[in-house]
Design a protein around this motif. Structure first.
Motif, PDB file in Angstrom:
ATOM      1  N   ASN A  25       0.398  -6.442 -10.281  1.00 57.58           N
ATOM      2  CA  ASN A  25       1.418  -5.473  -9.859  1.00 57.58           C
ATOM      3  C   ASN A  25       2.762  -6.156  -9.636  1.00 57.58           C
ATOM      4  O   ASN A  25       3.810  -5.650 -10.051  1.00 57.58           O
ATOM      5  CB  ASN A  25       0.974  -4.756  -8.586  1.00 57.58           C
ATOM      6  CG  ASN A  25      -0.252  -3.881  -8.797  1.00 57.58           C
ATOM      7  OD1 ASN A  25      -0.661  -3.640  -9.934  1.00 57.58           O
ATOM      8  ND2 ASN A  25      -0.847  -3.418  -7.716  1.00 57.58           N
TER       9      ASN A  25
ATOM     10  N   SER B  84       8.944   0.222  -3.678  1.00 54.93           N
ATOM     11  CA  SER B  84       8.691   1.575  -3.177  1.00 54.93           C
ATOM     12  C   SER B  84       8.166   2.515  -4.271  1.00 54.93           C
ATOM     13  O   SER B  84       7.638   3.583  -3.974  1.00 54.93           O
ATOM     14  CB  SER B  84       9.969   2.158  -2.570  1.00 54.93           C
ATOM     15  OG  SER B  84      11.007   2.190  -3.546  1.00 54.93           O
ATOM     16  N   GLU B  85       8.315   2.120  -5.532  1.00 55.77           N
ATOM     17  CA  GLU B  85       7.885   2.979  -6.638  1.00 55.77           C
ATOM     18  C   GLU B  85       6.414   2.752  -6.970  1.00 55.77           C
ATOM     19  O   GLU B  85       5.900   1.636  -6.829  1.00 55.77           O
ATOM     20  CB  GLU B  85       8.751   2.704  -7.871  1.00 55.77           C
ATOM     21  CG  GLU B  85      10.230   3.037  -7.671  1.00 55.77           C
ATOM     22  CD  GLU B  85      11.043   2.761  -8.919  1.00 55.77           C
ATOM     23  OE1 GLU B  85      10.668   3.295  -9.986  1.00 55.77           O
ATOM     24  OE2 GLU B  85      12.038   2.009  -8.838  1.00 55.77           O
ATOM     25  N   HIS B  86       5.760   3.820  -7.422  1.00 60.07           N
ATOM     26  CA  HIS B  86       4.341   3.756  -7.748  1.00 60.07           C
ATOM     27  C   HIS B  86       4.135   2.856  -8.964  1.00 60.07           C
ATOM     28  O   HIS B  86       4.876   2.942  -9.952  1.00 60.07           O
ATOM     29  CB  HIS B  86       3.814   5.166  -8.028  1.00 60.07           C
ATOM     30  CG  HIS B  86       2.322   5.252  -8.040  1.00 60.07           C
ATOM     31  ND1 HIS B  86       1.522   4.639  -7.102  1.00 60.07           N
ATOM     32  CD2 HIS B  86       1.472   5.899  -8.898  1.00 60.07           C
ATOM     33  CE1 HIS B  86       0.257   4.899  -7.369  1.00 60.07           C
ATOM     34  NE2 HIS B  86       0.199   5.656  -8.462  1.00 60.07           N
TER      35      HIS B  86
ATOM     36  N   THR C 144       1.291   2.489 -10.975  1.00 61.45           N
ATOM     37  CA  THR C 144       0.408   2.919 -12.072  1.00 61.45           C
ATOM     38  C   THR C 144       1.172   3.307 -13.332  1.00 61.45           C
ATOM     39  O   THR C 144       0.812   2.869 -14.437  1.00 61.45           O
ATOM     40  CB  THR C 144      -0.495   4.075 -11.610  1.00 61.45           C
ATOM     41  OG1 THR C 144      -1.267   3.640 -10.496  1.00 61.45           O
ATOM     42  CG2 THR C 144      -1.427   4.512 -12.731  1.00 61.45           C
TER      43      THR C 144
END
Length: 552
Positions: A425, A437-439, A441
């Motif tokens: 990640n 702060s952003e997702h 996936t």
């Protein structure tokens, strides 16, 4: 005749080939000359870098491949016909490299001598090796548990077989004692006379082929280069050049008969070049005694053949389930030669840290530490390189680390997978410039990166495909069988369904013999029914797992 070096070490009545099995079958006598297409492919596949001893830069050879391919075919044909290796290619420039970072630079024993050889010399060696390895791999004397320098064999397959046996021992309520033997300067002390006798007697290499190999190793010389300084030339009387193409293969042939010695004690073993591991299930009181006797005999065999085990650097570990580890007392020591080896909590085998309960937590932590170091370096330069360059760097430097031997992590704890996932990640955020702060996936999906758990499943499925289609490595092929159903089951309509054997414990279910069939049989039939193309299977497998991971 045994060399004077060997005579100083062992009783003259002993024969280094005592444990060898005489070759039967077809001999390798003559060497087929290469074709222009064969040489052209080798030249195109060469790295562009040149050696310090080259008289012609590699870039010139690659640029004018049509001209040089014909010249090299002529050179190799004459060399093979005469059974003679060109004298001018027998000199090596040796660069001493530290074996591990952090070792004492003042101690010469901490350096590995890497030979820089002529580029054309390596072309000759590659052409010869293709003929030699095709012959020796058919020989029963070639150690089936030697995983180095063989197509379809790797460090990962060697470790998978080792772990498979350990898991199965645990399923039978037995601990496994693993010994990692250490050879001192193995490549540098190999005795040429013994090697030549072994090539002829044990592997059936004679005539012009044997004369070529003798010519290749005899009358070699080398000089040491450090920076802009270099030493005078010195004759090489023993060993094979480290950094050569043929040297490692010749070494594996030299030590192959030790497998016969180990097998006579009913001890399991694994080899990767000069890394030798012995292991046995401690199912009864005789097991420890058998292993100690085996170690003594192996020690003497290496000594007789001009090699030397270093008992003080030999490592031992007792591997068992967590419950058995807590209930049973520790093993005091194992005798190797004259040394008493005390078992440790973990050992490093072929780049993998193996702990005594196979949690692989220490290995995962080490992977994460190394990956974060490179991630930090990438972060410093990220604004100065475009995304495609950053992606390439990330895949080669960090992605390769995450994928190295990752099939062993099948069945490991969720916390270990999560640690590695956090590494991936972080890497994805740096490559794409995504904020914390952003997702993550959607970012992984855009990069077409499979999550860590899927990467493990991908590797096991891919290895299974290779094993059942090539039947290599043989020691993994022994563990998988196609199902032959006698009843009309729903799965019986599938063409390539593998037989599954249930394990007694969850711990043992991680063995390749159990995990490979389960993962394989859970794949869609359109994947497993077509075994015609590896590239097609890889593409379709990744697409399947990608859709499974991201629900597309």
């Amino acid at each position: 005749m045994i060399s004077s070096k060997l005579k100083d070490r062992v009783d003259l009545d002993l024969d280094p080939l005592k444990s060898d099995v005489c070759h039967t079958g077809q001999l390798l006598t003559n060497l087929l000359p290469p074709t222009i297409d064969e040489v052209t492919k080798l030249i195109n596949a060469m790295p562009a870098k040149s050696s310090v001893v080259d008289s012609i830069p590699t870039s010139v050879i690659k640029t004018s491949v049509d001209i040089f391919a014909k010249l090299i075919v002529r050179l190799v044909t004459l060399s093979f016909t005469e059974g003679c290796f060109p004298t001018r290619y027998k000199t090596a420039s040796v660069t001493p490299l530290l074996k591990k970072t952090g070792l004492d630079r003042e101690n010469s024993a901490n350096y590995r001598p890497i030979s820089n050889l002529h580029t054309i010399s390596k072309l000759l060696e590659r052409i010869l090796m293709s003929r030699l390895i095709a012959h020796v791999e058919r020989s029963p004397s070639y150690n089936r548990y030697q995983s180095a320098y063989r197509k379809g064999y790797s460090t990962e397959t060697a470790i998978l077989r080792l772990l498979n046996d350990i898991y199965c021992n645990a399923d039978n309520k037995a601990r496994t004692l693993l010994l990692q033997l250490d050879l001192s300067a193995a490549f540098d002390t190999l005795d040429s006379e013994t090697l030549f006798k072994r090539l002829e007697h044990t592997f059936g290499i004679s005539g012009c082929a044997l004369r070529w190999l003798i010519s290749y190793l005899e009358n070699r010389s080398q000089f040491i280069r450090v920076g802009n300084s270099q030493s005078g030339r010195k004759a090489c009387e023993y060993g094979v050049p480290q950094g050569s193409v043929l040297g490692p293969l010749l070494f594996t042939l030299y030590v192959a008969p030790v497998a016969n010695v180990i097998a006579s004690f009913n001890i399991s073993h694994s080899q990767y070049a000069d890394d030798t591991q012995l292991y046995i299930a401690l199912s009864d009181e005789k097991a420890l005694s058998s292993l100690s006797n085996c170690c003594t005999t192996v020690y003497n065999w290496f000594l007789l053949n001009g090699l030397s085990l270093n008992p003080d650097k030999t490592e031992a570990i007792v591997i068992e389930t967590g419950a058995r580890h807590r209930s049973e007392g520790p093993l005091d020591f194992v005798i190797v030669g004259d040394a008493k080896i005390r078992p440790t909590d973990s050992v490093k085998s072929l780049g993998v840290i193996i702990d005594n309960t196979l949690t692989f937590t220490a290995h995962v932590n080490s992977m994460c530490k190394a990956a974060y170091f490179h991630i930090q370096a990438l972060r410093h330069i990220r604004k100065r390189v475009p995304e495609d360059v950053a992606l390439s760097i990330a895949s080669s430097m960090i992605g390769a680390r995450l994928d190295y031997c990752n099939s062993i992590l099948h069945g490991t704890s969720l916390s270990n997978i999560q640690k590695l996932q956090r590494v991936q990640n972080s890497l994805a955020r740096i490559v794409t410039g995504t904020r914390r702060s952003e997702h993550i996936t959607p970012v992984l999906a855009r990069l077409h990166w499979l999550p860590l758990a899927m990467r493990v499943e991908y590797k096991v499925a891919l290895l299974t495909f290779k094993v059942i289609t090539t039947q290599q490595p043989s020691y993994l092929y022994d563990l998988v069988k196609f199902r032959t159903s006698v009843r009309d089951l729903r799965s019986s309509s599938r063409i390539n369904c593998l037989q599954t054997d249930s394990s007694k414990t969850v711990f043992a279910s991680r063995a390749f013999r159990h995990s490979a069939p389960i993962i394989w049989n859970n794949l869609p039939s359109e994947l497993t029914d077509d075994l015609s193309s590896l590239n097609s299977f890889k593409s379709r497998l990744k697409t399947h797992l990608f859709r499974k991971a991201f629900r597309h």
